[in-house]
Scaffold this motif. Structure first.
Motif, PDB file in Angstrom:
ATOM      1  N   THR A   1       8.297 -18.161 -45.631  1.00  0.00           N
ATOM      2  CA  THR A   1       7.933 -17.491 -46.885  1.00  0.00           C
ATOM      3  C   THR A   1       9.172 -17.121 -47.695  1.00  0.00           C
ATOM      4  O   THR A   1       9.272 -17.416 -48.890  1.00  0.00           O
ATOM      5  N   ILE A   2      10.143 -16.510 -47.037  1.00  0.00           N
ATOM      6  CA  ILE A   2      11.365 -16.103 -47.736  1.00  0.00           C
ATOM      7  C   ILE A   2      12.171 -17.330 -48.154  1.00  0.00           C
ATOM      8  O   ILE A   2      12.754 -17.376 -49.238  1.00  0.00           O
ATOM      9  N   GLY A   3      12.186 -18.357 -47.299  1.00  0.00           N
ATOM     10  CA  GLY A   3      12.853 -19.596 -47.667  1.00  0.00           C
ATOM     11  C   GLY A   3      12.257 -20.205 -48.922  1.00  0.00           C
ATOM     12  O   GLY A   3      12.973 -20.700 -49.804  1.00  0.00           O
ATOM     13  N   SER A   4      10.926 -20.158 -49.033  1.00  0.00           N
ATOM     14  CA  SER A   4      10.249 -20.691 -50.221  1.00  0.00           C
ATOM     15  C   SER A   4      10.597 -19.884 -51.464  1.00  0.00           C
ATOM     16  O   SER A   4      10.785 -20.438 -52.556  1.00  0.00           O
ATOM     17  N   ILE A   5      10.695 -18.565 -51.291  1.00  0.00           N
ATOM     18  CA  ILE A   5      11.056 -17.708 -52.428  1.00  0.00           C
ATOM     19  C   ILE A   5      12.469 -18.029 -52.902  1.00  0.00           C
ATOM     20  O   ILE A   5      12.733 -18.178 -54.111  1.00  0.00           O
ATOM     21  N   VAL A   6      13.404 -18.146 -51.958  1.00  0.00           N
ATOM     22  CA  VAL A   6      14.788 -18.475 -52.317  1.00  0.00           C
ATOM     23  C   VAL A   6      14.847 -19.830 -53.021  1.00  0.00           C
ATOM     24  O   VAL A   6      15.514 -19.994 -54.054  1.00  0.00           O
ATOM     25  N   GLY A   7      14.133 -20.812 -52.480  1.00  0.00           N
ATOM     26  CA  GLY A   7      14.118 -22.141 -53.095  1.00  0.00           C
ATOM     27  C   GLY A   7      13.546 -22.124 -54.495  1.00  0.00           C
ATOM     28  O   GLY A   7      14.072 -22.791 -55.403  1.00  0.00           O
ATOM     29  N   SER A   8      12.473 -21.340 -54.696  1.00  0.00           N
ATOM     30  CA  SER A   8      11.850 -21.286 -56.021  1.00  0.00           C
ATOM     31  C   SER A   8      12.775 -20.653 -57.056  1.00  0.00           C
ATOM     32  O   SER A   8      12.754 -21.031 -58.241  1.00  0.00           O
ATOM     33  N   GLN A   9      13.598 -19.696 -56.604  1.00  0.00           N
ATOM     34  CA  GLN A   9      14.537 -19.079 -57.537  1.00  0.00           C
ATOM     35  C   GLN A   9      15.617 -20.067 -57.967  1.00  0.00           C
ATOM     36  O   GLN A   9      16.024 -20.098 -59.133  1.00  0.00           O
ATOM     37  N   ILE A  10      16.091 -20.899 -57.044  1.00  0.00           N
ATOM     38  CA  ILE A  10      17.089 -21.916 -57.390  1.00  0.00           C
ATOM     39  C   ILE A  10      16.506 -22.910 -58.388  1.00  0.00           C
ATOM     40  O   ILE A  10      17.168 -23.323 -59.351  1.00  0.00           O
ATOM     41  N   LEU A  11      15.252 -23.293 -58.177  1.00  0.00           N
ATOM     42  CA  LEU A  11      14.614 -24.303 -59.018  1.00  0.00           C
ATOM     43  C   LEU A  11      14.393 -23.835 -60.458  1.00  0.00           C
ATOM     44  O   LEU A  11      14.168 -24.657 -61.352  1.00  0.00           O
ATOM     45  N   LYS A  12      14.482 -22.545 -60.690  1.00  0.00           N
ATOM     46  CA  LYS A  12      14.286 -22.020 -62.047  1.00  0.00           C
ATOM     47  C   LYS A  12      15.440 -22.371 -62.976  1.00  0.00           C
ATOM     48  O   LYS A  12      15.302 -22.334 -64.198  1.00  0.00           O
ATOM     49  N   TYR A  13      16.602 -22.685 -62.394  1.00  0.00           N
ATOM     50  CA  TYR A  13      17.803 -22.888 -63.201  1.00  0.00           C
ATOM     51  C   TYR A  13      18.379 -24.275 -62.943  1.00  0.00           C
ATOM     52  O   TYR A  13      18.710 -24.628 -61.801  1.00  0.00           O
ATOM     53  N   ASP A  14      18.516 -25.065 -64.010  1.00  0.00           N
ATOM     54  CA  ASP A  14      18.962 -26.447 -63.864  1.00  0.00           C
ATOM     55  C   ASP A  14      20.351 -26.540 -63.238  1.00  0.00           C
ATOM     56  O   ASP A  14      20.613 -27.418 -62.409  1.00  0.00           O
ATOM     57  N   ASN A  15      21.248 -25.628 -63.617  1.00  0.00           N
ATOM     58  CA  ASN A  15      22.602 -25.707 -63.077  1.00  0.00           C
ATOM     59  C   ASN A  15      22.618 -25.396 -61.583  1.00  0.00           C
ATOM     60  O   ASN A  15      23.357 -26.014 -60.804  1.00  0.00           O
ATOM     61  N   LEU A  16      21.777 -24.439 -61.158  1.00  0.00           N
ATOM     62  CA  LEU A  16      21.688 -24.125 -59.729  1.00  0.00           C
ATOM     63  C   LEU A  16      20.982 -25.255 -58.971  1.00  0.00           C
ATOM     64  O   LEU A  16      21.359 -25.582 -57.846  1.00  0.00           O
ATOM     65  N   LYS A  17      19.977 -25.827 -59.582  1.00  0.00           N
ATOM     66  CA  LYS A  17      19.233 -26.921 -58.941  1.00  0.00           C
ATOM     67  C   LYS A  17      20.142 -28.104 -58.669  1.00  0.00           C
ATOM     68  O   LYS A  17      20.091 -28.696 -57.586  1.00  0.00           O
ATOM     69  N   ASP A  18      20.997 -28.447 -59.628  1.00  0.00           N
ATOM     70  CA  ASP A  18      21.919 -29.563 -59.436  1.00  0.00           C
ATOM     71  C   ASP A  18      22.984 -29.217 -58.397  1.00  0.00           C
ATOM     72  O   ASP A  18      23.317 -30.034 -57.536  1.00  0.00           O
ATOM     73  N   ARG A  19      23.516 -28.009 -58.471  1.00  0.00           N
ATOM     74  CA  ARG A  19      24.599 -27.614 -57.575  1.00  0.00           C
ATOM     75  C   ARG A  19      24.117 -27.488 -56.130  1.00  0.00           C
ATOM     76  O   ARG A  19      24.863 -27.750 -55.196  1.00  0.00           O
ATOM     77  N   ASN A  20      22.874 -27.082 -55.954  1.00  0.00           N
ATOM     78  CA  ASN A  20      22.343 -26.818 -54.610  1.00  0.00           C
ATOM     79  C   ASN A  20      21.323 -27.866 -54.162  1.00  0.00           C
ATOM     80  O   ASN A  20      20.455 -27.577 -53.342  1.00  0.00           O
ATOM     81  N   SER A  21      21.431 -29.074 -54.702  1.00  0.00           N
ATOM     82  CA  SER A  21      20.414 -30.099 -54.387  1.00  0.00           C
ATOM     83  C   SER A  21      20.363 -30.406 -52.893  1.00  0.00           C
ATOM     84  O   SER A  21      19.288 -30.627 -52.327  1.00  0.00           O
ATOM     85  N   LYS A  22      21.511 -30.420 -52.241  1.00  0.00           N
ATOM     86  CA  LYS A  22      21.553 -30.720 -50.811  1.00  0.00           C
ATOM     87  C   LYS A  22      20.847 -29.631 -49.998  1.00  0.00           C
ATOM     88  O   LYS A  22      20.048 -29.913 -49.105  1.00  0.00           O
ATOM     89  N   PHE A  23      21.133 -28.381 -50.343  1.00  0.00           N
ATOM     90  CA  PHE A  23      20.487 -27.258 -49.670  1.00  0.00           C
ATOM     91  C   PHE A  23      18.979 -27.274 -49.927  1.00  0.00           C
ATOM     92  O   PHE A  23      18.181 -27.050 -49.008  1.00  0.00           O
ATOM     93  N   LEU A  24      18.587 -27.562 -51.162  1.00  0.00           N
ATOM     94  CA  LEU A  24      17.156 -27.617 -51.484  1.00  0.00           C
ATOM     95  C   LEU A  24      16.449 -28.694 -50.677  1.00  0.00           C
ATOM     96  O   LEU A  24      15.318 -28.493 -50.212  1.00  0.00           O
ATOM     97  N   GLY A  25      17.115 -29.828 -50.509  1.00  0.00           N
ATOM     98  CA  GLY A  25      16.523 -30.903 -49.707  1.00  0.00           C
ATOM     99  C   GLY A  25      16.324 -30.478 -48.266  1.00  0.00           C
ATOM    100  O   GLY A  25      15.278 -30.744 -47.663  1.00  0.00           O
ATOM    101  N   ALA A  26      17.335 -29.821 -47.696  1.00  0.00           N
ATOM    102  CA  ALA A  26      17.225 -29.338 -46.315  1.00  0.00           C
ATOM    103  C   ALA A  26      16.146 -28.266 -46.200  1.00  0.00           C
ATOM    104  O   ALA A  26      15.358 -28.260 -45.250  1.00  0.00           O
ATOM    105  N   LEU A  27      16.099 -27.365 -47.172  1.00  0.00           N
ATOM    106  CA  LEU A  27      15.108 -26.296 -47.155  1.00  0.00           C
ATOM    107  C   LEU A  27      13.702 -26.874 -47.253  1.00  0.00           C
ATOM    108  O   LEU A  27      12.799 -26.477 -46.513  1.00  0.00           O
ATOM    109  N   ARG A  28      13.516 -27.832 -48.150  1.00  0.00           N
ATOM    110  CA  ARG A  28      12.206 -28.474 -48.301  1.00  0.00           C
ATOM    111  C   ARG A  28      11.787 -29.159 -47.004  1.00  0.00           C
ATOM    112  O   ARG A  28      10.625 -29.072 -46.583  1.00  0.00           O
TER     113      ARG A  28
END
Length: 535
Positions: free
Chosen positions: A196-223
């Motif tokens: 649940t908390i992992g999903s919340i953290v991921g959703s916050q990153i996805l709100k911002y294009d610059n964070l989404k691009d910078r953290n794409s690797k982490f987002l992939g692992a989290l997903r």
């Protein structure tokens, strides 16, 4: 400093809690069978023990789900499983007893307490153990392989690896932090909280294009983690130990125990030249004549996060060759001799045939697929010749096709398009009046259906998990206890299943029973549960 017995017991208690609360089931793994290990050894030029009569040891066997099915299909081989949990050993041995298997036993012991009386083994398996124990247990594990592996035997050890696991480590630390103040929760709830908390953290990153691009690797692992089963997340991310290593570090540890790396089950990690010669040239320049060094650089390139390493005694390693991965050597006698040694099964379908550029090779694989997909090189070469004759080809076109066939074989062995075994399972096709289900298979399915399904899966002859073994399977197998005519079997199906079905016309019962008969005979073939009176 080593870990105290008190700490070991505490970690064990936590693991057993995870198992019980998250509904752990012991899995079969197809790449850990003696037949697969025998084939990989042969592939790189080693003289490996015959799988059919092998002695096999598994470290960290849990309920025995990986080796019980292997024992079922390999009655001449002997299997021993070591497991620390007394509860899992007792339940596993109960399933073994109920299944009537006499070539397997589970022993309760910690890895460091195994003594010489256990004997030697042709193959030793440790899947999902090395990264999840402390350094003293890792050392004890390799010590067992050093002392108890036969001189020409092979061992299999899997483990999490850097650099790929650095990103996964971020996810693990996130989930551990999320549960830092949640000691009151059980492990099932901790997994839910972490997700649940992992999903919340991921959703916050996805709100911002610059964070989404910078953290794409982490987002992939989290997903990836969010999509995994709860048990996997609890085991891989919330256990006390998760200790990835670099590939070279693992090899350094092997050397301390007079052991050597053979290859990875994923052959693309070990035979890179088969699909990218330019990269292989660069790796050779980076680490001349050092296969471990080249694979370590490859892990950096590929961001590898998990390895399934096959190892042997260092005294046996001098014979290792990687010629199969070099297209320039595929059409030499030594490599052709290795390719000729196996029985194959295609793992691709007709839609993939366009990948073959030689028409005769394409026609050959099309014929193989239509005939069931299993073949050896004598049969494949005969098909190539027949295709050449049908096309009014000459000796030159035949030679070109044969060369192309061997290159295609090597490529798809490495890439995983072909299953290759020196000792394949005996395949029995259903024949009316001749086929039957031997008692050992019926007893095994009965043991699964009568409660074993809570702890282990069934498996195919290739040790692939089957999670839908049912009472209907068992009923049909009991009917098929000896060769019978189709009409007799269908009558038994109607008597057992449809006789008490009210309001179902007799004609429909006949059609339903025939459909059931057709479906279950094919299923028995797929499961490898058939034998034939006349062979």
């Amino acid at each position: 400093m080593g870990t105290s017995s008190k700490d070991i017991q505490k970690n064990t208690d936590i693991q057993q809690t995870i198992y019980s609360e998250l509904g752990y089931k012991s899995m079969p793994f197809p790449f850990t069978t003696p037949a697969v290990l025998e084939a990989y050894g042969t592939l790189v030029g080693l003289d490996t023990p015959p799988a059919k009569t092998a002695r096999v040891l598994e470290l960290g066997a849990t309920y025995g789900g990986n080796i019980i099915s292997q024992a079922l299909y390999n009655p001449e081989a002997q299997f021993v499983g070591i497991e620390l949990s007394q509860d899992q050993v007792e339940k596993g041995n109960e399933i073994i007893a109920n299944a009537g298997l006499t070539n397997i036993e589970l022993i309760q012991s910690d890895i460091g307490s195994i003594n010489e009386n256990i004997g030697t083994f042709d193959y030793i398996i440790a899947h999902g153990v090395y990264s999840w124990v402390d350094d003293s247990v890792k050392d004890a594990m390799l010590n067992i392989i050093e002392r108890h592996l036969t001189d020409n035997g092979l061992a299999y050890v899997s483990y999490n690896t850097y650099p790929g696991w650095h990103t996964m480590e971020e996810v693990r630390q996130l989930m551990m932090f999320a549960n830092g103040d949640a000691e009151h929760l059980n492990h099932k709830d901790k997994v839910l909280r972490g997700k649940t908390i992992g999903s919340i953290v991921g959703s916050q990153i996805l709100k911002y294009d610059n964070l989404k691009d910078r953290n794409s690797k982490f987002l992939g692992a989290l997903r990836s983690v969010m999509q995994k089963d709860d048990y996997y997340v609890g085991h891989d991310h919330l256990e006390p130990n998760n200790d990835p290593v670099y590939f070279y570090q693992f090899n350094n540890h092997l050397a301390k125990h007079n052991l050597s790396y053979v290859c990875d089950v994923d052959l693309t990690l070990s035979m890179v030249r088969s699909f990218d010669s330019e990269m292989a040239d660069q790796l050779e320049k980076l680490s001349p004549n050092n296969h471990v060094g080249q694979e370590q650089y490859l892990d950096f390139i590929l961001d590898t996060s998990f390895r399934k390493s096959i190892i042997c005694k260092s005294s046996h390693a001098q014979a290792i060759k990687y010629d199969l991965g070099n297209p320039d050597l595929v059409n030499t006698v030594p490599v052709r001799t290795i390719i000729n040694a196996f029985t194959y099964e295609t793992l691709f379908d007709e839609e993939a045939l366009e990948m073959f550029t030689n028409d005769l090779v394409r026609d050959t694989f099309q014929s193989i697929i239509k005939d069931g997909g299993q073949f050896n090189m004598i049969e494949a070469l005969a098909l190539v010749k027949a295709a050449n004759d049908a096309a009014n080809g000459n000796d030159e076109s035949l030679e070109d096709a044969v060369n192309a066939l061997y290159i295609a074989m090597a490529e798809h062995i490495v890439r995983g398009g072909l299953r290759f075994l020196k000792t394949p399972p005996v395949k029995a096709y259903y024949m009316e009046g001749q086929s039957f289900v031997p008692k050992r298979f019926t007893e095994f399915v009965k043991a699964i259906a009568d409660g074993g399904t809570d702890y282990i899966y069934g498996a195919t002859p290739y040790n692939e998990a089957i999670d839908d073994i049912s009472d209907e399977d068992l009923m049909f197998m009991e009917i098929m206890n000896k060769p019978k005519a189709k009409s007799t079997i269908i009558k038994s199906i109607k008597d057992k299943i449809f006789s008490q079905t009210h309001g179902t016309p007799g004609k429909n019962q006949q059609a339903m029973a025939e459909a059931f008969y057709n479906e279950l005979t094919k299923r028995m073939e797929m499961l490898g549960f058939l034998d034939n009176k006349i062979k």
